[in-house]
Motif scaffolding. Structure first.
Motif, short mmCIF file in Angstrom:
data_model
loop_
_atom_site.label_atom_id
_atom_site.label_comp_id
_atom_site.label_asym_id
_atom_site.label_seq_id
_atom_site.Cartn_x
_atom_site.Cartn_y
_atom_site.Cartn_z
N ALA A 77 55.54 47.33 1.11
CA ALA A 77 53.95 47.80 0.72
C ALA A 77 53.20 46.68 1.25
CB ALA A 77 54.12 47.95 -0.90
N GLN A 78 51.85 47.05 1.36
CA GLN A 78 50.82 46.02 2.00
C GLN A 78 50.57 45.03 1.07
OE1 GLN A 78 49.06 46.62 4.69
NE2 GLN A 78 47.53 44.94 4.38
N ALA A 79 50.84 45.17 -0.41
CA ALA A 79 50.69 43.99 -1.26
C ALA A 79 51.80 44.17 -2.38
CB ALA A 79 49.33 43.94 -1.98
N PRO A 80 52.94 43.81 -2.00
CA PRO A 80 54.07 44.09 -2.86
C PRO A 80 53.76 43.43 -4.24
CG PRO A 80 54.81 42.97 -0.85
CD PRO A 80 53.44 42.96 -0.70
N ASP A 81 54.16 44.24 -5.33
CA ASP A 81 54.22 43.64 -6.78
C ASP A 81 55.47 43.03 -7.01
OD1 ASP A 81 54.33 43.59 -9.31
OD2 ASP A 81 53.46 45.61 -9.97
N SER A 82 55.52 41.68 -7.11
CA SER A 82 56.45 40.78 -7.39
C SER A 82 57.33 41.19 -8.71
CB SER A 82 56.25 39.17 -7.18
OG SER A 82 55.46 38.77 -8.25
N GLY A 83 56.50 41.40 -9.63
CA GLY A 83 56.75 41.99 -10.95
C GLY A 83 57.95 43.10 -10.81
N ARG A 84 57.47 43.98 -10.07
CA ARG A 84 58.32 45.20 -9.92
C ARG A 84 59.32 45.10 -9.01
NH1 ARG A 84 57.91 50.42 -6.31
NH2 ARG A 84 59.08 51.76 -7.80
N LEU A 85 59.57 44.12 -8.27
CA LEU A 85 60.43 43.66 -7.31
C LEU A 85 61.61 43.05 -8.18
CD1 LEU A 85 58.88 42.15 -4.33
CD2 LEU A 85 60.11 44.35 -4.43
N HIS A 86 61.23 42.09 -9.14
CA HIS A 86 61.98 41.57 -10.24
C HIS A 86 62.80 42.59 -11.12
CE1 HIS A 86 61.74 37.28 -9.31
NE2 HIS A 86 60.61 37.59 -8.83
N ARG A 87 61.88 43.59 -11.40
CA ARG A 87 62.33 44.59 -12.50
C ARG A 87 63.54 45.34 -11.82
NH1 ARG A 87 57.19 44.68 -13.73
NH2 ARG A 87 56.54 46.33 -12.52
N LEU A 88 63.29 45.76 -10.66
CA LEU A 88 64.32 46.50 -9.95
C LEU A 88 65.57 45.57 -9.58
CD1 LEU A 88 61.75 48.32 -7.27
CD2 LEU A 88 63.32 49.61 -9.16
N TYR A 89 65.34 44.49 -9.12
CA TYR A 89 66.51 43.48 -8.74
C TYR A 89 67.29 43.60 -10.14
CZ TYR A 89 69.16 39.48 -8.97
OH TYR A 89 70.33 38.49 -9.01
N GLU A 90 66.79 43.22 -11.35
CA GLU A 90 67.40 43.38 -12.61
C GLU A 90 68.05 44.56 -12.93
OE1 GLU A 90 67.82 40.75 -14.64
OE2 GLU A 90 67.05 39.70 -13.19
N ARG A 91 67.80 45.71 -12.52
CA ARG A 91 68.37 46.82 -12.95
C ARG A 91 69.65 46.88 -12.15
NH1 ARG A 91 63.39 51.27 -13.10
NH2 ARG A 91 64.77 52.15 -11.78
N ILE A 92 69.47 46.34 -10.78
CA ILE A 92 70.58 46.35 -9.90
C ILE A 92 71.43 45.37 -10.24
CG2 ILE A 92 71.41 45.71 -7.45
CD1 ILE A 92 68.55 46.93 -6.61
N ARG A 93 71.28 44.08 -10.71
CA ARG A 93 72.04 42.98 -11.24
C ARG A 93 72.78 43.68 -12.44
NH1 ARG A 93 72.29 39.70 -15.18
NH2 ARG A 93 70.41 40.47 -16.07
N MET A 94 72.34 44.41 -13.37
CA MET A 94 72.98 44.75 -14.62
C MET A 94 74.29 45.68 -14.19
SD MET A 94 70.89 44.30 -17.60
CE MET A 94 71.44 45.58 -18.63
N VAL A 95 74.14 46.42 -13.00
CA VAL A 95 75.28 46.94 -12.62
C VAL A 95 76.17 46.23 -11.93
CG1 VAL A 95 76.03 49.06 -11.06
CG2 VAL A 95 73.92 49.33 -12.57
N LEU A 96 75.71 45.41 -10.84
CA LEU A 96 76.67 44.72 -10.19
C LEU A 96 77.12 43.45 -10.86
CD1 LEU A 96 75.03 44.37 -6.61
CD2 LEU A 96 76.88 46.07 -7.26
N GLY A 97 76.30 42.86 -11.80
CA GLY A 97 76.73 41.89 -12.60
C GLY A 97 77.96 42.08 -13.36
N ALA A 98 78.29 43.17 -13.81
CA ALA A 98 79.51 43.45 -14.62
C ALA A 98 80.84 43.59 -13.51
CB ALA A 98 79.37 44.91 -15.20
#
Length: 127
Positions: A77-98
């Motif tokens: 995006a033109q101005a990426p939202d770092s908070g949203r990037l972190h939230r999406l990463y956390e959702r991915i991390r929850m699955v891959l973390g296990a």
């Protein structure tokens, strides 16, 4: 000569968190690794390219694909939202973390190592 009012710093202070005179302190720091959004996009694409090697359930794989797609869109995006990037990463991390910790029944050691490496790469690339 010390100042009785608090700490005295002689010289530059970078990437530091300081608290004094507090009873309950919670501090969070997310130091930058010097990587950029292009690195994040490349790492996320690498995860998507190797997702089938992880042996995830169809539901978990679909969830990661959806979240990864949103993360790639946000990162471009033109101005990426770092908070949203972190939230999406956390959702991915929850699955891959296990998987990375070996908590997924039937996951091979290779899949756990791959998941751990991918998570580390993604985390380092986050802004």
């Amino acid at each position: 000569m010390a100042d009785a009012g608090g700490p005295v710093f002689r010289g530059p202070v970078h990437n530091s968190q300081i608290a004094w005179g507090n009873h309950d302190v919670v501090q969070n720091q997310h130091p930058s690794s010097g990587r950029n959004l292009e690195d994040l996009q490349a790492d996320m694409q690498a995860l998507l390219d190797r997702l089938d090697e992880l042996g995830l359930s169809p539901g978990d794989a679909a969830a990661i694909r959806a979240d990864a797609g949103e993360l790639l869109d946000e990162a471009s995006a033109q101005a990426p939202d770092s908070g949203r990037l972190h939230r999406l990463y956390e959702r991915i991390r929850m699955v891959l973390g296990a998987l990375a910790t070996g908590a997924v029944t039937g996951a091979g050691a290779g899949a756990a190592e791959l998941a751990h490496a991918m998570l580390a790469d993604l985390q380092r690339a986050l802004p």
